[in-house]
Design a protein around this motif. Structure first.
Motif, mmCIF file in Angstrom:
data_model
loop_
_atom_site.group_PDB
_atom_site.id
_atom_site.type_symbol
_atom_site.label_atom_id
_atom_site.label_comp_id
_atom_site.label_asym_id
_atom_site.label_seq_id
_atom_site.Cartn_x
_atom_site.Cartn_y
_atom_site.Cartn_z
ATOM 1 N N VAL A 87 -9.018 0.243 5.541
ATOM 2 C CA VAL A 87 -8.721 1.530 4.902
ATOM 3 C C VAL A 87 -7.212 1.683 4.709
ATOM 4 N N ALA A 88 -6.445 1.354 5.744
ATOM 5 C CA ALA A 88 -4.979 1.458 5.646
ATOM 6 C C ALA A 88 -4.445 0.537 4.550
ATOM 7 N N LEU A 89 -4.941 -0.685 4.496
ATOM 8 C CA LEU A 89 -4.473 -1.632 3.478
ATOM 9 C C LEU A 89 -4.929 -1.225 2.082
ATOM 10 N N LEU A 90 -6.079 -0.615 1.995
ATOM 11 C CA LEU A 90 -6.564 -0.141 0.700
ATOM 12 C C LEU A 90 -5.624 0.931 0.154
ATOM 13 N N PHE A 91 -5.234 1.893 0.990
ATOM 14 C CA PHE A 91 -4.275 2.916 0.563
ATOM 15 C C PHE A 91 -2.937 2.296 0.179
ATOM 16 N N LEU A 92 -2.462 1.360 0.993
ATOM 17 C CA LEU A 92 -1.183 0.723 0.731
ATOM 18 C C LEU A 92 -1.215 -0.071 -0.573
ATOM 19 N N THR A 93 -2.312 -0.766 -0.823
ATOM 20 C CA THR A 93 -2.468 -1.529 -2.059
ATOM 21 C C THR A 93 -2.528 -0.582 -3.259
ATOM 22 N N TRP A 94 -3.277 0.499 -3.127
ATOM 23 C CA TRP A 94 -3.392 1.467 -4.214
ATOM 24 C C TRP A 94 -2.034 2.058 -4.575
ATOM 25 N N VAL A 95 -1.276 2.451 -3.575
ATOM 26 C CA VAL A 95 0.044 3.026 -3.803
ATOM 27 C C VAL A 95 0.997 1.984 -4.419
ATOM 28 N N THR A 96 0.919 0.757 -3.937
ATOM 29 C CA THR A 96 1.787 -0.305 -4.440
ATOM 30 C C THR A 96 1.469 -0.623 -5.901
ATOM 31 N N LEU A 97 0.209 -0.627 -6.255
ATOM 32 C CA LEU A 97 -0.171 -0.946 -7.630
ATOM 33 C C LEU A 97 0.182 0.175 -8.610
ATOM 34 N N LYS A 98 0.344 1.385 -8.121
ATOM 35 C CA LYS A 98 0.742 2.499 -8.989
ATOM 36 C C LYS A 98 2.198 2.374 -9.233
#
Length: 98
Positions: A87-98
């Motif tokens: 879950v933490a990595l999913l949020f981090l990946t989502w934010v990074t891709l934006k």
């Protein structure tokens, strides 16, 4: 959930985490080449260490199931921790891709 299913869930989370961390590492390496800031280098180091940790976890899940075989509570804790990391990595990946 049976013991084998619990380890399978933990393994799946670790595998997905490896994919997410690979994506993050590639993006952050590209950014580091462009900007050369210590913060981005720190993010690269973070991703590489977490990638190695998840790859090691996968190795142990597949090669040494006996470590977890007699302790269902340990298996559940491992699966929950892998899920939280996902879950933490999913949020981090989502934010990074934006």
């Amino acid at each position: 959930m049976s013991m084998d299913q619990t380890i399978a869930v933990a393994s799946a989370f670790a595998g997905i985490n490896v994919v997410l961390l690979t994506v993050l590492t590639v993006i952050w390496l590209r950014n580091y080449r462009t900007f050369r800031t210590p913060l981005i280098l720190g993010l690269v180091a973070f991703a590489v260490v977490m990638l190695l940790e998840n790859a090691t976890a996968l190795y142990f899940f597949f090669s040494m199931k006996m470590f977890y075989g007699n302790a269902p509570s340990v298996q559940q804790a491992v699966a929950v921790l892998r899920g939280m990391q996902f879950v933490a990595l999913l949020f981090l990946t989502w934010v990074t891709l934006k």
